[in-house]
Design a protein around this motif. Structure first.
Motif, PDB file in Angstrom:
ATOM      1  N   PHE A 101     -44.398 -12.023  34.520  1.00 22.89           N
ATOM      2  CA  PHE A 101     -44.337 -11.575  35.911  1.00 22.89           C
ATOM      3  C   PHE A 101     -45.757 -11.567  36.475  1.00 22.89           C
ATOM      4  CE2 PHE A 101     -44.968  -7.990  38.799  1.00 22.89           C
ATOM      5  CZ  PHE A 101     -44.068  -8.310  39.812  1.00 22.89           C
ATOM      6  N   LEU A 124     -42.392 -13.965  40.487  1.00 21.87           N
ATOM      7  CA  LEU A 124     -41.990 -12.608  40.853  1.00 21.87           C
ATOM      8  C   LEU A 124     -40.552 -12.332  40.418  1.00 21.87           C
ATOM      9  CD1 LEU A 124     -43.465 -12.538  44.478  1.00 21.87           C
ATOM     10  CD2 LEU A 124     -44.493 -11.616  42.388  1.00 21.87           C
ATOM     11  N   GLN A 125     -40.097 -11.108  40.616  1.00 25.97           N
ATOM     12  CA  GLN A 125     -38.725 -10.734  40.291  1.00 25.97           C
ATOM     13  C   GLN A 125     -37.756 -11.395  41.282  1.00 25.97           C
ATOM     14  OE1 GLN A 125     -37.879  -8.986  37.591  1.00 25.97           O
ATOM     15  NE2 GLN A 125     -40.025  -8.784  37.070  1.00 25.97           N
ATOM     16  N   VAL A 127     -35.437 -10.818  43.527  1.00 27.11           N
ATOM     17  CA  VAL A 127     -34.870  -9.690  44.261  1.00 27.11           C
ATOM     18  C   VAL A 127     -33.789 -10.074  45.271  1.00 27.11           C
ATOM     19  CG1 VAL A 127     -36.931  -8.262  43.988  1.00 27.11           C
ATOM     20  CG2 VAL A 127     -36.732  -9.778  45.970  1.00 27.11           C
ATOM     21  N   TYR A 132     -27.905 -10.236  40.210  1.00 26.92           N
ATOM     22  CA  TYR A 132     -28.754 -10.736  39.131  1.00 26.92           C
ATOM     23  C   TYR A 132     -28.793  -9.740  37.968  1.00 26.92           C
ATOM     24  CZ  TYR A 132     -32.780 -11.486  36.205  1.00 26.92           C
ATOM     25  OH  TYR A 132     -33.584 -11.641  35.108  1.00 26.92           O
ATOM     26  N   SER A 133     -28.727 -10.285  36.776  1.00 25.17           N
ATOM     27  CA  SER A 133     -28.989  -9.519  35.558  1.00 25.17           C
ATOM     28  C   SER A 133     -29.489 -10.508  34.508  1.00 25.17           C
ATOM     29  CB  SER A 133     -27.733  -8.807  35.059  1.00 25.17           C
ATOM     30  OG  SER A 133     -26.766  -9.761  34.654  1.00 25.17           O
ATOM     31  N   PRO A 134     -30.355 -10.055  33.600  1.00 21.84           N
ATOM     32  CA  PRO A 134     -30.767 -10.931  32.513  1.00 21.84           C
ATOM     33  C   PRO A 134     -29.554 -11.336  31.683  1.00 21.84           C
ATOM     34  CG  PRO A 134     -32.199  -9.019  32.652  1.00 21.84           C
ATOM     35  CD  PRO A 134     -31.027  -8.759  33.554  1.00 21.84           C
ATOM     36  N   ALA A 143     -34.552 -13.814  30.983  1.00 24.95           N
ATOM     37  CA  ALA A 143     -34.809 -13.288  32.319  1.00 24.95           C
ATOM     38  C   ALA A 143     -35.232 -14.429  33.230  1.00 24.95           C
ATOM     39  CB  ALA A 143     -35.905 -12.229  32.255  1.00 24.95           C
ATOM     40  N   TRP A 144     -34.910 -14.301  34.508  1.00 30.18           N
ATOM     41  CA  TRP A 144     -35.321 -15.291  35.498  1.00 30.18           C
ATOM     42  C   TRP A 144     -36.482 -14.721  36.296  1.00 30.18           C
ATOM     43  CZ3 TRP A 144     -30.727 -15.661  33.271  1.00 30.18           C
ATOM     44  CH2 TRP A 144     -30.135 -16.914  33.148  1.00 30.18           C
ATOM     45  N   LEU A 145     -37.439 -15.576  36.623  1.00 31.77           N
ATOM     46  CA  LEU A 145     -38.532 -15.236  37.524  1.00 31.77           C
ATOM     47  C   LEU A 145     -38.480 -16.181  38.711  1.00 31.77           C
ATOM     48  CD1 LEU A 145     -41.439 -14.592  34.996  1.00 31.77           C
ATOM     49  CD2 LEU A 145     -40.241 -12.892  36.398  1.00 31.77           C
ATOM     50  N   ASP A 164     -48.744  -6.123  42.310  1.00 26.45           N
ATOM     51  CA  ASP A 164     -47.886  -5.138  42.971  1.00 26.45           C
ATOM     52  C   ASP A 164     -48.213  -5.007  44.454  1.00 26.45           C
ATOM     53  OD1 ASP A 164     -46.446  -4.612  40.650  1.00 26.45           O
ATOM     54  OD2 ASP A 164     -47.797  -2.999  40.032  1.00 26.45           O
ATOM     55  N   ASP A 167     -46.879  -8.082  46.169  1.00 21.89           N
ATOM     56  CA  ASP A 167     -45.421  -7.974  46.289  1.00 21.89           C
ATOM     57  C   ASP A 167     -45.063  -7.107  47.496  1.00 21.89           C
ATOM     58  OD1 ASP A 167     -42.906  -8.730  45.388  1.00 21.89           O
ATOM     59  OD2 ASP A 167     -42.807  -7.214  43.828  1.00 21.89           O
TER      60      ASP A 167
END
Length: 186
Positions: A101, A124-125, A127, A132-134, A143-145, A164, A167
């Protein structure tokens, strides 16, 4: 690793109509599949996801289990540049066996266009996808980025202020993630 199960998991939270194409690096020694999902409700928008990047060990763990990664990106329907950017980012991860991340991947956009104000991507996450879930597959967590295009000024902002704060800045700026010519928000 079962790429079909990874694709099915991604499609479950992305939605839309998928197509999958294989992308190879310049010397044809490494490949990754890119799944492109067209959203029928959002005209001209697509979501792209790598399929198979999770086969690469990035040396991370989550809850004592190997953490693997796939990348995603928002794009414009019919514009190949987004798949090229995403596959290039994936090839760099494959080469370096490193991903996290907030990682800035420099100069992956300018390889494909001269007239974009954005040159790099930051991871980034994801969002935008409320479902979405891993993915838990075998002993791995996948996990997806989200690969977000950024300018040189934004890259410097991240370097000076941290991921941060960047973001937060993105959230306040209401950035169009598919406009490679947008003004920078830093």
């Amino acid at each position: 690793m079962d790429n079909k199960k990874i694709a099915q998991h991604a499609l479950a939270f992305i939605g839309g109509s998928p197509t999958v194409f294989e992308y190879q690096n310049e010397d044809n020694t490494v490949s990754v599949d890119i799944m492109t999902c067209t959203d029928e409700t959002a005209s001209e928008l697509t979501t792209l996801s790598t399929i198979g990047l999770a086969n690469v060990d990035i040396g991370k763990e989550f809850d004592g289990r190997p953490l693997k990664v796939e990348l995603m990106m928002l794009g414009k329907e019919g514009e190949e540049i987004f798949a090229n950017i995403l596959s290039t980012a994936a090839f760099r991860i494959m080469e370096n066996h490193y991903c996290e991340f907030g990682l800035v991947m420099e100069n992956v956009i300018e390889l494909y266009t001269d007239n974009a104000t954005l040159k790099h991507v930051v991871l980034l996450q994801p969002v935008f996808w409320k479902n979405y879930s891993p993915c838990e597959l075998d002993e791995n967590i996948i996990a997806w980025l989200l690969a977000v295009p950024i300018s040189e000024e934004e890259r410097l902002y991240i370097e000076q202020n941290g991921i941060d704060k960047f973001d937060d800045l993105l959230e306040k700026s209401n950035v169009n993630f598919v406009d490679l010519r947008r003004e920078n928000c830093a």
